[in-house]
Design an enzyme around this catalytic site. Structure first.
Site, PDB file in Angstrom:
ATOM      1  N   CYS A  88       0.394  -1.479   0.047  1.00  0.00           N
ATOM      2  CA  CYS A  88      -0.184   0.261   0.115  1.00  0.00           C
ATOM      3  C   CYS A  88       0.334   1.253  -0.313  1.00  0.00           C
ATOM      4  O   CYS A  88      -0.006   1.846   0.352  1.00  0.00           O
ATOM      5  CB  CYS A  88      -0.979   0.305   1.406  1.00  0.00           C
ATOM      6  SG  CYS A  88      -1.818  -1.665   1.574  1.00  0.00           S
ATOM      7  N   HIS A 327      -9.623   1.850  -2.200  1.00  0.00           N
ATOM      8  CA  HIS A 327      -8.124   1.930  -1.931  1.00  0.00           C
ATOM      9  C   HIS A 327      -7.894   0.674  -3.017  1.00  0.00           C
ATOM     10  O   HIS A 327      -7.007  -0.478  -3.322  1.00  0.00           O
ATOM     11  CB  HIS A 327      -7.858   0.835  -0.797  1.00  0.00           C
ATOM     12  CG  HIS A 327      -6.426   0.515   0.046  1.00  0.00           C
ATOM     13  ND1 HIS A 327      -5.299   1.638  -0.333  1.00  0.00           N
ATOM     14  CD2 HIS A 327      -5.796  -0.064   0.271  1.00  0.00           C
ATOM     15  CE1 HIS A 327      -4.398   1.313   0.107  1.00  0.00           C
ATOM     16  NE2 HIS A 327      -4.656  -0.006   0.087  1.00  0.00           N
ATOM     17  N   CYS A 357      -0.144   3.446   6.209  1.00  0.00           N
ATOM     18  CA  CYS A 357       0.512   2.057   6.315  1.00  0.00           C
ATOM     19  C   CYS A 357       0.606   0.713   5.739  1.00  0.00           C
ATOM     20  O   CYS A 357      -0.169   1.156   4.011  1.00  0.00           O
ATOM     21  CB  CYS A 357      -0.568   1.557   7.590  1.00  0.00           C
ATOM     22  SG  CYS A 357      -2.197   0.873   6.964  1.00  0.00           S
TER      23      CYS A 357
END
Length: 371
Positions: A88, A327, A357
């Site tokens: 990510c 996302h 994160c």
């Protein structure tokens, strides 16, 4: 060293996987984001030195997707390109690649971006390789360890939706329509605490994480234009903001899969001689509402570092974030950076901070300034 200017950003709408973008694939989405960036901001592609693009789930037969964006996107073949994969934080990693090259004087102008087409992801992609647990299952463990109540998670999720819905007109300047889709499909104007509370847990029968307080599986791409301050001024472009600091860190997943921001943010602020109170706008990636809460608790209470003081939630994710917007892993960093930079320009904010994160127990943080 050259100052690195964030000049512009663009992205596709973020769309739930399996829906409107299900037939496109990573390369097509990436080309839309890059071409949209170039066209919307009248960028002469012949003056681009490099492209760094990220993807966690690669397209079959295209191991260096960034180079295919150049060649199949009809860009000048002289643009060197590399592909990055770091879960990510991939979007921040690509910005780091281009920013470092500009700061060192190796290049003057480049595009950093990322794309994820999770419509085509293997189910195994959503599990942590070293533990076999999904990210949601890991987050349920963190919820128990940090005593994070379901109600607070739903409150953070609701705020994400409400602010994202309210920001639709502002976010439109960042979004390039694709396949008839003109805006993110995730933000829900009709959601409420009552509706969120009615959802069943997704990862454990007695858990607190639901489809409503977790980020949805999403397709999308983003791209950011970076220049040296000298080049930006030469081209008559007013920088949105400057990259002032970057930090990465990692811990073992057993310590909390998504808890590495507890290291990156204090370390970055300490190196810059700043406190949380000095930050005008704070962007915290929302893999889960619970993760945002746990990261903030770690900063405020101190966990592997000194306490940073209270977080002013009125400065956090003022245009919504991943729970509402979506996302697509590698595209999230570029989205957050673009949204923050434009918001800093609108508000004439002096400093902005990004915290993201990532799976593998990693995290990245980036400090922006307008001074």
């Amino acid at each position: 060293m050259e100052r690195v200017a964030i000049v512009a950003g663009a992205r596709t709408p973020f769309v739930r996987a399996g829906k409107a973008f299900a037939s496109l694939g990573p390369l097509e989405l990436a080309k839309h984001a890059v071409r949209g960036l170039l066209d919307r901001h009248a960028v002469d592609a012949r003056r681009l030195d490099a492209i760094a693009f990220g993807v966690v789930v690669p397209e079959r037969g295209k191991p260096n997707l960034a180079r295919e964006i150049v060649l199949e996107g009809s860009l000048p073949p002289s643009i060197e390109a590399q592909t990055v994969s770091s879960y990510c934080i991939t979007g921040l990693r690509t910005v780091t690649v281009i920013a470092d090259a500009i700061a060192r004087g190796r290049i003057q102008c480049g595009i950093a971006g990322g794309v994820e087409w999770l419509s085509g992801a293997d189910p195994a992609t959503f599990r942590e390789p070293t533990t076999g647990l999904s990210m949601g299952e890991h987050m349920e463990i963190t919820c128990r360890q940090w005593h994070i109540p379901r109600e607070r998670q739903d409150e953070v999720a609701l705020a994400s939706h409400r602010t994202a819905v309210a920001a639709r007109d502002r976010l439109a300047q960042e979004i390039v329509p694709v396949a008839g889709v003109e805006q993110d499909t995730g933000p829900r104007p009709d959601t409420s605490l009552e509706k969120l509370a009615a959802l069943k847990p997704s990862f454990a029968a007695d858990g607190t994480i639901t489809a409503g307080n977790a980020s949805p599986v999403t397709d999308g791409a983003s791209a950011v234009l970076l220049m040296s301050e000298t080049r930006a001024r030469e081209e008559g472009r007013e920088p949105l903001a400057f990259v002032e600091g970057i930090e990465y860190a990692a811990i073992h997943p057993d310590e909390g899969l998504l808890m590495a921001p507890a290291i990156t943010v204090p370390r970055l602020l300490r190196r810059a001689g700043l406190r949380l109170a000095d930050i005008d706008l704070l962007e915290i990636h929302e893999a889960f509402a619970a993760q945002v809460i746990a990261n903030v608790m770690a900063w405020e209470q101190g966990w592997k570092d000194e306490p940073l003081g209270p977080v002013d939630w009125a400065r956090v994710n003022v245009n919504g974030s991943s729970v509402a917007v979506g996302h697509p892993w590698s595209a999230t960093g570029g989205r957050i950076l673009t949204t923050l930079a434009y918001e800093m320009q609108r508000r004439q904010a002096r400093r902005g901070l990004i915290s993201i994160c990532a799976a593998g127990g990693m995290a990245g943080a980036m400090l922006l300034s307008r001074n």
